[in-house]
Design a protein around this motif. Structure first.
Motif, PDB file in Angstrom:
ATOM      1  N   GLU A  66      -8.836  29.967  46.659  1.00  0.00           N
ATOM      2  CA  GLU A  66      -8.875  28.523  46.460  1.00  0.00           C
ATOM      3  C   GLU A  66      -8.268  28.141  45.119  1.00  0.00           C
ATOM      4  O   GLU A  66      -8.458  28.851  44.127  1.00  0.00           O
ATOM      5  N   VAL A  67      -7.549  27.038  45.122  1.00  0.00           N
ATOM      6  CA  VAL A  67      -6.945  26.552  43.882  1.00  0.00           C
ATOM      7  C   VAL A  67      -7.270  25.075  43.722  1.00  0.00           C
ATOM      8  O   VAL A  67      -7.115  24.299  44.664  1.00  0.00           O
ATOM      9  N   ILE A  68      -7.737  24.716  42.547  1.00  0.00           N
ATOM     10  CA  ILE A  68      -7.918  23.299  42.216  1.00  0.00           C
ATOM     11  C   ILE A  68      -6.952  22.991  41.085  1.00  0.00           C
ATOM     12  O   ILE A  68      -6.903  23.725  40.090  1.00  0.00           O
ATOM     13  N   ILE A  69      -6.179  21.937  41.258  1.00  0.00           N
ATOM     14  CA  ILE A  69      -5.240  21.517  40.217  1.00  0.00           C
ATOM     15  C   ILE A  69      -5.637  20.116  39.795  1.00  0.00           C
ATOM     16  O   ILE A  69      -5.864  19.252  40.645  1.00  0.00           O
ATOM     17  N   SER A  70      -5.756  19.894  38.493  1.00  0.00           N
ATOM     18  CA  SER A  70      -6.229  18.594  38.025  1.00  0.00           C
ATOM     19  C   SER A  70      -5.664  18.295  36.643  1.00  0.00           C
ATOM     20  O   SER A  70      -5.296  19.206  35.908  1.00  0.00           O
ATOM     21  N   ASN A  71      -5.630  17.007  36.312  1.00  0.00           N
ATOM     22  CA  ASN A  71      -5.203  16.644  34.963  1.00  0.00           C
ATOM     23  C   ASN A  71      -6.383  16.580  34.013  1.00  0.00           C
ATOM     24  O   ASN A  71      -6.215  16.481  32.807  1.00  0.00           O
ATOM     25  N   THR A  72      -7.590  16.615  34.567  1.00  0.00           N
ATOM     26  CA  THR A  72      -8.781  16.601  33.724  1.00  0.00           C
ATOM     27  C   THR A  72      -9.509  17.939  33.863  1.00  0.00           C
ATOM     28  O   THR A  72      -9.123  18.789  34.660  1.00  0.00           O
ATOM     29  N   GLU A  73     -10.574  18.084  33.077  1.00  0.00           N
ATOM     30  CA  GLU A  73     -11.328  19.336  33.079  1.00  0.00           C
ATOM     31  C   GLU A  73     -11.930  19.610  34.460  1.00  0.00           C
ATOM     32  O   GLU A  73     -12.461  18.701  35.100  1.00  0.00           O
ATOM     33  N   ILE A  74     -11.868  20.849  34.894  1.00  0.00           N
ATOM     34  CA  ILE A  74     -12.453  21.219  36.180  1.00  0.00           C
ATOM     35  C   ILE A  74     -13.764  21.943  35.908  1.00  0.00           C
ATOM     36  O   ILE A  74     -13.768  23.003  35.286  1.00  0.00           O
ATOM     37  N   LEU A  75     -14.869  21.369  36.364  1.00  0.00           N
ATOM     38  CA  LEU A  75     -16.166  22.022  36.134  1.00  0.00           C
ATOM     39  C   LEU A  75     -16.512  22.927  37.310  1.00  0.00           C
ATOM     40  O   LEU A  75     -16.288  24.113  37.259  1.00  0.00           O
ATOM     41  N   TYR A  76     -17.053  22.354  38.383  1.00  0.00           N
ATOM     42  CA  TYR A  76     -17.356  23.175  39.566  1.00  0.00           C
ATOM     43  C   TYR A  76     -16.046  23.766  40.083  1.00  0.00           C
ATOM     44  O   TYR A  76     -15.135  23.037  40.440  1.00  0.00           O
TER      45      TYR A  76
ATOM     46  N   ASP B 266     -27.661  30.924  20.169  1.00  0.00           N
ATOM     47  CA  ASP B 266     -26.652  29.898  20.387  1.00  0.00           C
ATOM     48  C   ASP B 266     -26.978  29.174  21.699  1.00  0.00           C
ATOM     49  O   ASP B 266     -27.494  29.789  22.629  1.00  0.00           O
ATOM     50  N   TYR B 267     -26.705  27.882  21.741  1.00  0.00           N
ATOM     51  CA  TYR B 267     -26.999  27.119  22.952  1.00  0.00           C
ATOM     52  C   TYR B 267     -26.092  25.895  22.978  1.00  0.00           C
ATOM     53  O   TYR B 267     -25.432  25.577  21.993  1.00  0.00           O
ATOM     54  N   GLU B 268     -26.064  25.212  24.108  1.00  0.00           N
ATOM     55  CA  GLU B 268     -25.306  23.976  24.221  1.00  0.00           C
ATOM     56  C   GLU B 268     -26.238  22.906  24.760  1.00  0.00           C
ATOM     57  O   GLU B 268     -26.972  23.149  25.714  1.00  0.00           O
ATOM     58  N   SER B 269     -26.231  21.720  24.146  1.00  0.00           N
ATOM     59  CA  SER B 269     -27.015  20.624  24.709  1.00  0.00           C
ATOM     60  C   SER B 269     -26.155  19.377  24.775  1.00  0.00           C
ATOM     61  O   SER B 269     -25.328  19.129  23.899  1.00  0.00           O
ATOM     62  N   LEU B 270     -26.358  18.599  25.854  1.00  0.00           N
ATOM     63  CA  LEU B 270     -25.571  17.387  26.067  1.00  0.00           C
ATOM     64  C   LEU B 270     -26.499  16.247  26.486  1.00  0.00           C
ATOM     65  O   LEU B 270     -27.437  16.489  27.253  1.00  0.00           O
ATOM     66  N   TYR B 271     -26.190  15.058  26.029  1.00  0.00           N
ATOM     67  CA  TYR B 271     -26.902  13.816  26.438  1.00  0.00           C
ATOM     68  C   TYR B 271     -28.420  13.941  26.318  1.00  0.00           C
ATOM     69  O   TYR B 271     -29.151  13.435  27.172  1.00  0.00           O
ATOM     70  N   THR B 272     -28.920  14.598  25.304  1.00  0.00           N
ATOM     71  CA  THR B 272     -30.369  14.783  25.245  1.00  0.00           C
ATOM     72  C   THR B 272     -31.085  13.675  24.477  1.00  0.00           C
ATOM     73  O   THR B 272     -32.304  13.580  24.542  1.00  0.00           O
ATOM     74  N   ASP B 273     -30.333  12.820  23.753  1.00  0.00           N
ATOM     75  CA  ASP B 273     -30.974  11.818  22.902  1.00  0.00           C
ATOM     76  C   ASP B 273     -31.894  10.872  23.660  1.00  0.00           C
ATOM     77  O   ASP B 273     -33.007  10.600  23.233  1.00  0.00           O
ATOM     78  N   VAL B 279     -31.846  19.090  32.563  1.00  0.00           N
ATOM     79  CA  VAL B 279     -31.367  20.170  33.429  1.00  0.00           C
ATOM     80  C   VAL B 279     -31.077  21.383  32.545  1.00  0.00           C
ATOM     81  O   VAL B 279     -30.326  21.282  31.577  1.00  0.00           O
ATOM     82  N   ILE B 280     -31.704  22.492  32.865  1.00  0.00           N
ATOM     83  CA  ILE B 280     -31.502  23.723  32.089  1.00  0.00           C
ATOM     84  C   ILE B 280     -30.841  24.759  32.991  1.00  0.00           C
ATOM     85  O   ILE B 280     -31.254  24.945  34.136  1.00  0.00           O
ATOM     86  N   THR B 281     -29.817  25.387  32.495  1.00  0.00           N
ATOM     87  CA  THR B 281     -29.100  26.369  33.302  1.00  0.00           C
ATOM     88  C   THR B 281     -28.334  27.314  32.391  1.00  0.00           C
ATOM     89  O   THR B 281     -28.379  27.173  31.166  1.00  0.00           O
ATOM     90  N   PHE B 282     -27.634  28.276  32.968  1.00  0.00           N
ATOM     91  CA  PHE B 282     -26.852  29.213  32.152  1.00  0.00           C
ATOM     92  C   PHE B 282     -25.747  29.815  33.002  1.00  0.00           C
ATOM     93  O   PHE B 282     -25.764  29.711  34.231  1.00  0.00           O
ATOM     94  N   ALA B 289     -23.991  22.454  37.296  1.00  0.00           N
ATOM     95  CA  ALA B 289     -25.019  21.608  36.697  1.00  0.00           C
ATOM     96  C   ALA B 289     -24.395  20.530  35.816  1.00  0.00           C
ATOM     97  O   ALA B 289     -24.819  19.373  35.841  1.00  0.00           O
ATOM     98  N   LYS B 290     -23.370  20.891  35.059  1.00  0.00           N
ATOM     99  CA  LYS B 290     -22.713  19.908  34.190  1.00  0.00           C
ATOM    100  C   LYS B 290     -22.062  18.801  35.015  1.00  0.00           C
ATOM    101  O   LYS B 290     -22.143  17.631  34.666  1.00  0.00           O
ATOM    102  N   GLU B 291     -21.421  19.211  36.111  1.00  0.00           N
ATOM    103  CA  GLU B 291     -20.791  18.206  36.962  1.00  0.00           C
ATOM    104  C   GLU B 291     -21.856  17.277  37.550  1.00  0.00           C
ATOM    105  O   GLU B 291     -21.673  16.059  37.600  1.00  0.00           O
ATOM    106  N   ALA B 292     -22.982  17.849  37.948  1.00  0.00           N
ATOM    107  CA  ALA B 292     -24.078  17.052  38.495  1.00  0.00           C
ATOM    108  C   ALA B 292     -24.632  16.098  37.435  1.00  0.00           C
ATOM    109  O   ALA B 292     -24.871  14.919  37.706  1.00  0.00           O
ATOM    110  N   VAL B 293     -24.820  16.593  36.223  1.00  0.00           N
ATOM    111  CA  VAL B 293     -25.372  15.762  35.147  1.00  0.00           C
ATOM    112  C   VAL B 293     -24.410  14.617  34.824  1.00  0.00           C
ATOM    113  O   VAL B 293     -24.836  13.466  34.653  1.00  0.00           O
ATOM    114  N   GLN B 294     -23.123  14.914  34.762  1.00  0.00           N
ATOM    115  CA  GLN B 294     -22.146  13.849  34.489  1.00  0.00           C
ATOM    116  C   GLN B 294     -22.177  12.796  35.587  1.00  0.00           C
ATOM    117  O   GLN B 294     -22.119  11.600  35.312  1.00  0.00           O
TER     118      GLN B 294
END
Lengths: 196, 377
Positions: A66-76, B266-273, B279-282, B289-294
């Motif tokens: 599978e390939v995803i191509i995007s101009n923004t960051e790809i998370l999942y 070391d850790y990363e946290s976003l939008y916690t204020d 959501v906690i994950t690794f 999880a990040k995509e879901a949170v956004q």
């Protein structure tokens, strides 16, 4: 460029494109995915992620890349709704066709995939072209890439050519460029067929 | 080597990072989904004057890297679940004998041989507690190919600095995923080397209790003769049964790590204020999880995100600060609930803590996470 085309190209600029290459293990689909992602990420400066799924067998078994191509960051990193699906056998067509978006395109091998679903489909003799015209069945993956890029224009042919040359084994450059050329020719035929 | 932009797999980024960190010895036994690390190390190491050995099994592999490290080389191995189980004995030995080594464990479905080509995050507890006895080590878990490169370097740096095994916890999804990475000029990379003794050999105590509990390490063959054993030992490295010496040794193993958590953790946290949900994950699960949170943020849900980068030591203090401000917590992981227990240790009385899990060999999806959080209210 017509306004409709302009709108389409603008949309394409912000959208992410999701592509799945499927068939059986040993057909070189993982390499094809890697070449496509590299063309987009390295030679066109976009973001690209390539993932794969295969069974424990060395050959045979279902394989997909599978390939995803995007101009923004790809998370999942996996695909969810496909823009393009390449199916080199009936099994993968049956299994994955429903993952296509409504206006997504199925590119199927016309010999191996006998039954296609009633969606936007282009059936082309990909394996046969690799075997008879290029002369090596191993080049099916590159013929397919040529056809896919020709139809989708998701990346430029020049970028694809560079990526192919950087990834194929030494001494097979000519062979693979010829495979690419045949794939692009197939795409031209396919376009006519789609317009009809 | 100048900066370069490449498309590479997590596994390739791991070996690239290892070479950049100064790793010059690799011994391993190939296993899916970690094989590409061995494969690329076999190609890269000879070019920089290093050594690659394919061993007969994983027990031999970990023993070989322990030996190479005692000889003075930065050493690593790579494996997956079944091989990681076999390596546990060696990991304990390296903990006790305080030998720096790096082990990349690319997780796949388990238990046993499980799902060789599928992803999972089932080795969280094994990474921490797989070897027997009361021990301390460091485990790092990257979420991307780029981070794999940097955390491999960090694994070597921490391992050398604290004379401790460091486990780089990858999974099939990260190991096999290809992404764009900018590999910096090696000259711009900060690397740490273990301390070597400055005292003459006759004054050297190989396991001396120092103020920061880390003892300089003399490579074998450099004129410093000393004993190394897996038995509990005194400052000279010889077995002991004396209570005070046992306690000193055990505390040394703990304190060299646990008194340096500000350096290690070391850790990363976003939008916690303003978050009321956390959501906690690794590792790879954090991509979903990040995509879901956004997505939830864009739909006006006050969701925050927290990701331990060092899974062990777990970032307890940092999480405690964030968790006390939220009402509910979701722990996303690709197993049946392992990290969630660490979260419960941090805050078990007042918060609702839920697991969002997937363990069928596929990556958890953003939709699964979104659906679970939405059904709560």
């Amino acid at each position: 460029m017509s306004p409709k085309q302009a709108a389409k190209s603008q949309k394409a600029q912000f959208q992410k494109t999701e592509i799945r290459l499927s068939g059986s293990g040993g057909q070189g689909l993982i390499l094809a995915g890697l070449i496509l992602a590299e063309a987009a990420a390295i030679y066109e400066g976009k973001n690209a992620v390539q993932t794969q799924s295969y069974g424990p067998e060395a050959r045979g078994g279902a394989s997909k890349s599978e390939v995803i191509i995007s101009n923004t960051e790809i998370l999942y990193p996996k695909t969810t709704r496909l823009d393009y699906l390449l199916a080199l056998n009936q099994e993968s067509c049956d299994k994955y066709a429903h993952d296509l978006k409504e206006d997504g395109l199925l590119l199927a091998d016309s010999d191996a995939v006998e039954h296609v679903p009633p969606i936007k489909v282009i059936s082309l003799p990909l394996v046969r072209t690799a075997r008879d015209k290029v002369g090596r069945i191993m080049t099916t993956n590159i013929v397919s890439l040529g056809a896919l890029v020709g139809l989708s224009q998701v990346i430029s042919v020049a970028s694809l050519e560079k990526a192919v040359l950087s990834r194929v084994p030494k001494g097979t450059e000519e062979l693979n460029l010829s495979a690419l050329k045949y794939g692009l020719e197939l795409a031209e035929e396919g376009k006519k067929y789609l317009e009809e | 080597m100048p900066e370069k932009t490449v498309l590479m797999q997590g596994n390739e980024a791991c070996s690239e990072g290892a070479i950049a960190a100064g790793c010059r010895f690799f011994a391993g036994y190939p296993i899916t989904p970690s094989t590409e690390i061995a494969e690329s190390m076999s190609e890269k190491l000879p070019r920089v004057g290093g050594k690659f050995i394919q061993m007969e099994d994983e027990i031999a592999s970990i023993s070989a890297i322990i030996g190479a490290s005692v000889g003075g080389l930065k050493s690593m191995t790579a494996t997956s679940g079944p091989g990681f189980s076999l390596m546990q004995e060696g990991i304990g030995y390296a903990c006790m004998a305080e030998i720096p080594i790096v082990i990349a464990n690319v997780m796949r479905g388990g238990p046993s041989t499980g799902l060789p080509t599928k992803t999972a995050q089932g080795d969280v507890m094994q990474a921490r507690w797989g070897t027997h006895g009361d021990h301390f080590l460091i485990v790092l878990a990257p979420e991307s190919v780029k981070e794999t490169f940097y955390l491999t370097i960090k694994s070597f740096n921490l391992s050398e600095k604290y004379r401790v095994p460091v486990i780089l916890l990858l999974d099939e999804a990260i190991g096999h995923m290809r992404e764009k990475v900018v590999i910096p000029d090696y000259g711009d990379i900060l690397t740490e080397d273990r301390l070597v003794p400055i005292v003459p050999p006759q004054w050297y105590k190989p396991y001396e209790i120092t103020t920061d509990f880390v003892t300089p390490m003399a490579p074998f063959g450099s004129g410093y003769r000393y004993n190394i054993t897996g038995l509990t030992h005194d400052e000279m490295g010889f077995p002991t049964n004396k209570e005070s010496e046992i306690i000193s040794k055990m505390n040394k193993l703990r304190d060299k790590i646990m008194r340096s958590t500000t350096d290690i953790v070391d850790y990363e946290s976003l939008y916690t204020d303003d978050a009321n949900t956390l959501v906690i994950t690794f590792g790879s699960a954090s991509r979903s999880a990040k995509e879901a949170v956004q997505y939830l943020r864009n739909h006006r849900r006050k969701v925050g995100f927290f990701r331990p980068i060092t899974v062990w030591p777990f970032p307890e203090k940092q999480l405690r600060q964030i968790i006390k401000k939220v009402d509910q917590v979701y722990v996303v992981e690709m197993n049946q609930g392992q990290l969630i227990d660490e979260v419960r240790k941090v805050e078990c009385y007042h918060k609702k803590i839920f697991g969002i899990n997937r363990y069928d060999g596929e990556m958890i999806t953003p939709n699964q996470i979104i659906a679970k959080i939405r059904e709560a209210k």
